[in-house]
Design a protein around this motif. Sequence first.
Motif, PDB file in Angstrom:
ATOM      1  N   GLU A 194      18.403  -0.729  -9.228  1.00 47.33           N
ATOM      2  CA  GLU A 194      18.167  -0.331 -10.621  1.00 47.33           C
ATOM      3  C   GLU A 194      17.147  -1.258 -11.291  1.00 47.33           C
ATOM      4  O   GLU A 194      16.305  -0.812 -12.073  1.00 47.33           O
ATOM      5  N   ARG A 195      17.209  -2.518 -10.967  1.00 49.24           N
ATOM      6  CA  ARG A 195      16.249  -3.474 -11.531  1.00 49.24           C
ATOM      7  C   ARG A 195      14.826  -3.157 -11.064  1.00 49.24           C
ATOM      8  O   ARG A 195      13.877  -3.204 -11.848  1.00 49.24           O
ATOM      9  N   ILE A 196      14.668  -2.818  -9.785  1.00 51.08           N
ATOM     10  CA  ILE A 196      13.355  -2.428  -9.265  1.00 51.08           C
ATOM     11  C   ILE A 196      12.865  -1.158  -9.965  1.00 51.08           C
ATOM     12  O   ILE A 196      11.721  -1.083 -10.412  1.00 51.08           O
ATOM     13  N   VAL A 197      13.728  -0.166 -10.058  1.00 49.71           N
ATOM     14  CA  VAL A 197      13.362   1.091 -10.721  1.00 49.71           C
ATOM     15  C   VAL A 197      12.955   0.825 -12.169  1.00 49.71           C
ATOM     16  O   VAL A 197      11.949   1.359 -12.647  1.00 49.71           O
ATOM     17  N   ASP A 198      13.703   0.006 -12.884  1.00 45.32           N
ATOM     18  CA  ASP A 198      13.361  -0.324 -14.275  1.00 45.32           C
ATOM     19  C   ASP A 198      12.000  -1.012 -14.367  1.00 45.32           C
ATOM     20  O   ASP A 198      11.212  -0.709 -15.265  1.00 45.32           O
TER      21      ASP A 198
ATOM     22  N   LEU B 246       4.018  13.674   8.261  1.00 44.99           N
ATOM     23  CA  LEU B 246       3.328  12.433   7.936  1.00 44.99           C
ATOM     24  C   LEU B 246       3.578  11.999   6.507  1.00 44.99           C
ATOM     25  O   LEU B 246       3.324  10.871   6.147  1.00 44.99           O
ATOM     26  N   ASN B 247       4.051  12.898   5.672  1.00 41.27           N
ATOM     27  CA  ASN B 247       4.292  12.595   4.270  1.00 41.27           C
ATOM     28  C   ASN B 247       5.725  12.099   4.123  1.00 41.27           C
ATOM     29  O   ASN B 247       6.604  12.819   3.687  1.00 41.27           O
ATOM     30  N   ARG B 248       5.963  10.853   4.494  1.00 41.45           N
ATOM     31  CA  ARG B 248       7.314  10.305   4.561  1.00 41.45           C
ATOM     32  C   ARG B 248       7.790   9.692   3.262  1.00 41.45           C
ATOM     33  O   ARG B 248       8.936   9.323   3.144  1.00 41.45           O
ATOM     34  N   ARG B 249       6.925   9.537   2.296  1.00 44.55           N
ATOM     35  CA  ARG B 249       7.303   8.855   1.067  1.00 44.55           C
ATOM     36  C   ARG B 249       8.162   9.760   0.200  1.00 44.55           C
ATOM     37  O   ARG B 249       7.768  10.849  -0.152  1.00 44.55           O
ATOM     38  N   SER B 250       9.323   9.248  -0.154  1.00 48.23           N
ATOM     39  CA  SER B 250      10.246  10.042  -0.960  1.00 48.23           C
ATOM     40  C   SER B 250      10.301   9.562  -2.395  1.00 48.23           C
ATOM     41  O   SER B 250      11.031  10.130  -3.195  1.00 48.23           O
ATOM     42  N   SER B 251       9.548   8.537  -2.729  1.00 48.26           N
ATOM     43  CA  SER B 251       9.547   8.047  -4.101  1.00 48.26           C
ATOM     44  C   SER B 251       8.135   7.642  -4.501  1.00 48.26           C
ATOM     45  O   SER B 251       7.312   7.300  -3.659  1.00 48.26           O
ATOM     46  N   GLU B 252       7.871   7.694  -5.792  1.00 43.27           N
ATOM     47  CA  GLU B 252       6.549   7.388  -6.314  1.00 43.27           C
ATOM     48  C   GLU B 252       6.176   5.940  -6.057  1.00 43.27           C
ATOM     49  O   GLU B 252       6.978   5.033  -6.212  1.00 43.27           O
ATOM     50  N   ARG B 253       4.926   5.729  -5.684  1.00 46.94           N
ATOM     51  CA  ARG B 253       4.410   4.376  -5.476  1.00 46.94           C
ATOM     52  C   ARG B 253       3.527   4.006  -6.646  1.00 46.94           C
ATOM     53  O   ARG B 253       2.819   4.836  -7.193  1.00 46.94           O
ATOM     54  N   LEU B 254       3.580   2.737  -6.988  1.00 39.15           N
ATOM     55  CA  LEU B 254       2.802   2.216  -8.103  1.00 39.15           C
ATOM     56  C   LEU B 254       1.892   1.111  -7.574  1.00 39.15           C
ATOM     57  O   LEU B 254       2.365   0.170  -6.933  1.00 39.15           O
ATOM     58  N   ASP B 255       0.586   1.242  -7.820  1.00 41.28           N
ATOM     59  CA  ASP B 255      -0.349   0.207  -7.386  1.00 41.28           C
ATOM     60  C   ASP B 255      -0.171  -1.043  -8.235  1.00 41.28           C
ATOM     61  O   ASP B 255      -0.118  -0.957  -9.468  1.00 41.28           O
TER      62      ASP B 255
ATOM     63  N   ARG C 289       9.301   1.648 -13.737  1.00 35.49           N
ATOM     64  CA  ARG C 289       9.182   2.538 -14.902  1.00 35.49           C
ATOM     65  C   ARG C 289       8.481   1.842 -16.066  1.00 35.49           C
ATOM     66  O   ARG C 289       7.675   2.449 -16.763  1.00 35.49           O
ATOM     67  N   THR C 290       8.810   0.590 -16.293  1.00 36.85           N
ATOM     68  CA  THR C 290       8.183  -0.161 -17.390  1.00 36.85           C
ATOM     69  C   THR C 290       6.681  -0.286 -17.164  1.00 36.85           C
ATOM     70  O   THR C 290       5.888  -0.041 -18.074  1.00 36.85           O
ATOM     71  N   ILE C 291       6.286  -0.642 -15.964  1.00 34.58           N
ATOM     72  CA  ILE C 291       4.858  -0.789 -15.671  1.00 34.58           C
ATOM     73  C   ILE C 291       4.152   0.562 -15.797  1.00 34.58           C
ATOM     74  O   ILE C 291       3.075   0.658 -16.389  1.00 34.58           O
TER      75      ILE C 291
ATOM     76  N   ASN D 140       1.282  -2.205  -3.439  1.00 37.95           N
ATOM     77  CA  ASN D 140       1.996  -1.120  -4.090  1.00 37.95           C
ATOM     78  C   ASN D 140       3.491  -1.266  -3.860  1.00 37.95           C
ATOM     79  O   ASN D 140       3.924  -1.938  -2.932  1.00 37.95           O
ATOM     80  N   ILE D 141       4.247  -0.636  -4.755  1.00 40.37           N
ATOM     81  CA  ILE D 141       5.705  -0.758  -4.722  1.00 40.37           C
ATOM     82  C   ILE D 141       6.332   0.564  -5.106  1.00 40.37           C
ATOM     83  O   ILE D 141       5.771   1.335  -5.886  1.00 40.37           O
ATOM     84  N   SER D 142       7.489   0.836  -4.539  1.00 47.18           N
ATOM     85  CA  SER D 142       8.333   1.956  -4.946  1.00 47.18           C
ATOM     86  C   SER D 142       9.767   1.450  -4.925  1.00 47.18           C
ATOM     87  O   SER D 142      10.020   0.307  -4.545  1.00 47.18           O
ATOM     88  N   GLU D 143      10.689   2.302  -5.287  1.00 39.35           N
ATOM     89  CA  GLU D 143      12.089   1.876  -5.243  1.00 39.35           C
ATOM     90  C   GLU D 143      12.579   1.691  -3.814  1.00 39.35           C
ATOM     91  O   GLU D 143      13.611   1.072  -3.579  1.00 39.35           O
ATOM     92  N   MET D 144      11.807   2.174  -2.835  1.00 34.75           N
ATOM     93  CA  MET D 144      12.203   2.081  -1.436  1.00 34.75           C
ATOM     94  C   MET D 144      11.567   0.909  -0.696  1.00 34.75           C
ATOM     95  O   MET D 144      12.085   0.471   0.326  1.00 34.75           O
ATOM     96  N   GLY D 145      10.406   0.423  -1.181  1.00 37.32           N
ATOM     97  CA  GLY D 145       9.750  -0.650  -0.453  1.00 37.32           C
ATOM     98  C   GLY D 145       8.405  -1.021  -1.043  1.00 37.32           C
ATOM     99  O   GLY D 145       8.054  -0.604  -2.150  1.00 37.32           O
TER     100      GLY D 145
END
Length: 153
Positions: A133-137, A35-44, A140-142, A64-69
């Motif tokens: 990369e833009r999403i990841v940046d 059930l723990n399918r998230r492979s990247s950190e999510r940010l509220d 990270r900034t937030i 919420n957002i991550s680099e995946m969705g």
Amino acid sequence: MPGGSSASPAQSGAYGDERHAGGEDEREGSAPDSLNRRSSERLDVTWLVDCETEETFLYASITNISEMGIFVRTTQPLSIGTRLTLRFSPPGAEGSYVLEGTVQWINEVRPLHDNPNPGMGIRFVDLTPDARERIVDTIRTIAYIREAPVRSN
């Protein structure tokens, strides 16, 4: 909807699984690895988003957002598998994002039930390396701004 169906998006073959949005399995503690399918950190976040398909235009909110969705809060989620164009502008970001995504799961509105987070999980698809990369940046900034120590004068 394809085929001219008059059913609402939430009624047309989609399921709402509480495990994805703070439901029963998460409240009880650790969920099974499956059930723990998230492979990247999510940010509220709380950002406005336009979700568009060939037949639908939905104005909603990213929670919420991550680099995946992203998770889009809405009482009218689209069907699982629906491909859509997402348009959003994070505060402080240079320009807006126009990305493609696919609805991976939904959390339907359930009248007379506790469902504080209706909406849909959307996975980004066909991202260019520059867009990822833009999403990841942006994420990270937030995250950095939120974790920065507060100065007192």
